[in-house]
Scaffold this motif. Structure first.
Motif, mmCIF file in Angstrom:
data_model
loop_
_atom_site.group_PDB
_atom_site.id
_atom_site.type_symbol
_atom_site.label_atom_id
_atom_site.label_comp_id
_atom_site.label_asym_id
_atom_site.label_seq_id
_atom_site.Cartn_x
_atom_site.Cartn_y
_atom_site.Cartn_z
ATOM 1 N N TYR A 72 0.940 -1.410 0.072
ATOM 2 C CA TYR A 72 -0.437 -0.021 0.074
ATOM 3 C C TYR A 72 1.178 1.129 0.133
ATOM 4 C CZ TYR A 72 -3.959 3.204 1.416
ATOM 5 O OH TYR A 72 -4.820 4.576 1.282
ATOM 6 N N MET A 73 2.013 1.135 0.697
ATOM 7 C CA MET A 73 3.003 1.967 0.837
ATOM 8 C C MET A 73 3.333 2.809 -0.633
ATOM 9 S SD MET A 73 1.768 3.758 3.528
ATOM 10 C CE MET A 73 2.720 4.518 4.278
ATOM 11 N N GLU A 74 4.070 2.310 -1.091
ATOM 12 C CA GLU A 74 4.321 1.943 -2.292
ATOM 13 C C GLU A 74 3.449 2.227 -3.289
ATOM 14 O OE1 GLU A 74 7.718 -1.419 -3.223
ATOM 15 O OE2 GLU A 74 6.029 -2.447 -3.858
ATOM 16 N N GLN A 75 2.530 1.731 -3.208
ATOM 17 C CA GLN A 75 0.945 2.564 -4.211
ATOM 18 C C GLN A 75 1.196 1.131 -5.172
ATOM 19 O OE1 GLN A 75 2.463 6.184 -5.757
ATOM 20 N NE2 GLN A 75 1.632 7.645 -3.373
ATOM 21 N N SER A 76 1.782 -0.003 -4.821
ATOM 22 C CA SER A 76 1.379 -1.023 -5.474
ATOM 23 C C SER A 76 -0.105 -1.563 -4.785
ATOM 24 C CB SER A 76 2.729 -2.012 -5.496
ATOM 25 O OG SER A 76 3.032 -1.797 -6.132
ATOM 26 N N TYR A 77 -1.126 -0.430 -5.061
ATOM 27 C CA TYR A 77 -2.507 -0.701 -4.628
ATOM 28 C C TYR A 77 -3.498 -2.105 -4.781
ATOM 29 C CZ TYR A 77 -1.723 3.727 -3.168
ATOM 30 O OH TYR A 77 -1.512 5.325 -2.966
ATOM 31 N N GLU A 78 -3.264 -2.751 -6.591
ATOM 32 C CA GLU A 78 -3.291 -3.515 -6.694
ATOM 33 C C GLU A 78 -3.130 -5.091 -5.713
ATOM 34 O OE1 GLU A 78 -2.919 -6.728 -10.428
ATOM 35 O OE2 GLU A 78 -3.845 -4.684 -11.141
ATOM 36 N N LYS A 79 -1.955 -5.137 -5.616
ATOM 37 C CA LYS A 79 -1.091 -6.295 -4.674
ATOM 38 C C LYS A 79 -1.108 -6.453 -3.255
ATOM 39 C CE LYS A 79 3.092 -6.855 -7.175
ATOM 40 N NZ LYS A 79 4.825 -6.583 -7.916
ATOM 41 N N ALA A 80 -1.760 -4.924 -2.959
ATOM 42 C CA ALA A 80 -2.028 -4.195 -1.433
ATOM 43 C C ALA A 80 -2.798 -5.002 -0.942
ATOM 44 C CB ALA A 80 -2.001 -3.131 -1.037
ATOM 45 N N GLU A 81 -4.709 -5.132 -1.855
ATOM 46 C CA GLU A 81 -5.437 -5.404 -2.691
ATOM 47 C C GLU A 81 -5.502 -6.806 -2.307
ATOM 48 O OE1 GLU A 81 -10.014 -5.208 -4.815
ATOM 49 O OE2 GLU A 81 -8.369 -4.779 -5.669
ATOM 50 N N LYS A 82 -4.546 -7.922 -3.571
ATOM 51 C CA LYS A 82 -4.630 -8.577 -2.994
ATOM 52 C C LYS A 82 -4.218 -9.030 -1.743
ATOM 53 C CE LYS A 82 -4.161 -9.791 -7.990
ATOM 54 N NZ LYS A 82 -3.023 -10.282 -8.735
ATOM 55 N N ALA A 83 -2.961 -8.360 -1.080
ATOM 56 C CA ALA A 83 -2.625 -9.043 0.221
ATOM 57 C C ALA A 83 -3.494 -8.862 1.096
ATOM 58 C CB ALA A 83 -0.955 -8.182 0.365
ATOM 59 N N TYR A 84 -4.091 -7.652 1.316
ATOM 60 C CA TYR A 84 -5.470 -7.613 2.381
ATOM 61 C C TYR A 84 -6.409 -8.518 2.382
ATOM 62 C CZ TYR A 84 -3.599 -2.987 3.227
ATOM 63 O OH TYR A 84 -2.102 -2.133 3.301
ATOM 64 N N ASN A 85 -6.827 -8.873 0.860
ATOM 65 C CA ASN A 85 -7.717 -9.890 0.907
ATOM 66 C C ASN A 85 -6.843 -11.138 1.848
ATOM 67 O OD1 ASN A 85 -9.842 -8.974 -0.100
ATOM 68 N ND2 ASN A 85 -9.205 -8.603 -2.088
ATOM 69 N N HIS A 86 -6.153 -12.178 1.441
ATOM 70 C CA HIS A 86 -5.900 -12.603 1.778
ATOM 71 C C HIS A 86 -5.441 -12.508 3.218
ATOM 72 C CE1 HIS A 86 -2.946 -16.543 1.266
ATOM 73 N NE2 HIS A 86 -2.523 -15.910 1.777
ATOM 74 N N PHE A 87 -4.920 -11.659 3.917
ATOM 75 C CA PHE A 87 -4.924 -12.003 4.771
ATOM 76 C C PHE A 87 -6.398 -11.776 5.537
ATOM 77 C CE2 PHE A 87 -5.877 -8.395 8.929
ATOM 78 C CZ PHE A 87 -5.058 -8.892 9.595
ATOM 79 N N ASP A 102 -10.469 -1.118 6.354
ATOM 80 C CA ASP A 102 -10.434 0.053 5.968
ATOM 81 C C ASP A 102 -9.384 0.800 4.850
ATOM 82 O OD1 ASP A 102 -12.160 0.830 8.139
ATOM 83 O OD2 ASP A 102 -10.485 1.083 9.521
ATOM 84 N N ARG A 103 -8.126 -0.368 4.524
ATOM 85 C CA ARG A 103 -7.483 -0.257 3.325
ATOM 86 C C ARG A 103 -7.914 -0.432 2.311
ATOM 87 N NH1 ARG A 103 -3.132 3.978 4.750
ATOM 88 N NH2 ARG A 103 -1.391 2.884 6.334
ATOM 89 N N LEU A 104 -8.796 -1.442 2.337
ATOM 90 C CA LEU A 104 -8.932 -1.493 1.495
ATOM 91 C C LEU A 104 -10.836 -0.989 1.013
ATOM 92 C CD1 LEU A 104 -10.353 -5.506 1.640
ATOM 93 C CD2 LEU A 104 -8.604 -4.859 -0.271
ATOM 94 N N LYS A 105 -11.889 -0.595 1.556
ATOM 95 C CA LYS A 105 -12.595 0.958 1.505
ATOM 96 C C LYS A 105 -11.247 1.840 0.590
ATOM 97 C CE LYS A 105 -15.212 -0.695 4.674
ATOM 98 N NZ LYS A 105 -16.237 0.048 6.673
ATOM 99 N N SER A 106 -10.177 2.452 0.893
ATOM 100 C CA SER A 106 -9.230 3.592 0.650
ATOM 101 C C SER A 106 -9.225 2.878 -0.931
ATOM 102 C CB SER A 106 -8.546 4.049 1.537
ATOM 103 O OG SER A 106 -7.324 2.618 1.668
ATOM 104 N N ILE A 107 -9.002 2.177 -0.694
ATOM 105 C CA ILE A 107 -8.213 1.660 -2.489
ATOM 106 C C ILE A 107 -9.043 1.493 -3.232
ATOM 107 C CG2 ILE A 107 -6.839 -0.454 -3.416
ATOM 108 C CD1 ILE A 107 -5.316 -1.433 -1.247
ATOM 109 N N ARG A 108 -10.350 0.553 -3.282
ATOM 110 C CA ARG A 108 -11.555 0.418 -3.857
ATOM 111 C C ARG A 108 -12.507 2.382 -4.227
ATOM 112 N NH1 ARG A 108 -13.340 -4.695 -0.222
ATOM 113 N NH2 ARG A 108 -11.859 -6.043 -1.455
ATOM 114 N N LYS A 109 -12.091 2.982 -3.812
ATOM 115 C CA LYS A 109 -12.766 4.148 -4.101
ATOM 116 C C LYS A 109 -12.535 4.658 -5.079
ATOM 117 C CE LYS A 109 -13.393 6.123 0.644
ATOM 118 N NZ LYS A 109 -12.958 7.368 1.651
#
Length: 109
Positions: A72-87, A102-109
């Motif tokens: 998320y912090m390196e702005q790789s939002y697609e990878k972040a979304e997958k990682a949050y979902n897996h988590f 909360d992070r997933l909500k911010s990515i999907r906006k």
């Protein structure tokens, strides 16, 4: 394996498990250091390595969350979304689960 009836077997297994946990925690702490210093690529490598090498640690929810945060912090939002979902699939009751949602909500906006 070689001495299954040894009186030291239980102690040896316990000591081995303690050492493995310390090694895993050390890798996680290094990853957190990289995260805190905004070296997200190195944090990602450490977190991935920790999850691969030490898949059964009791703190792996934190490792997986920091992995997602690093993406998320390196702005790789697609990878972040997958990682949050897996988590969230692996650790739905983690104390970090709401942060991941909360992070997933911010990515999907």
């Amino acid at each position: 394996k070689n001495f299954p009836k040894s009186p030291f077997l239980k102690k040896a297994i316990k000591k081995r498990d303690e050492c493995v946990e310390k090694l895993a925690m050390n890798l996680f702490e290094i990853g957190k250091f990289y995260f805190r210093t905004a070296n997200y690529a190195s944090a990602i490598k450490r977190m991935q390595s920790g999850l691969e090498q030490y898949p059964n640690q009791k703190f792996n929810d934190q490792v997986m969350f920091f992995l997602a945060e690093s993406y998320y912090m390196e702005q790789s939002y697609e990878k972040a979304e997958k990682a949050y979902n897996h988590f969230l699939q692996q650790y739905p009751k983690s104390k970090l689960a709401q942060n991941a949602r909360d992070r997933l909500k911010s990515i999907r906006k």
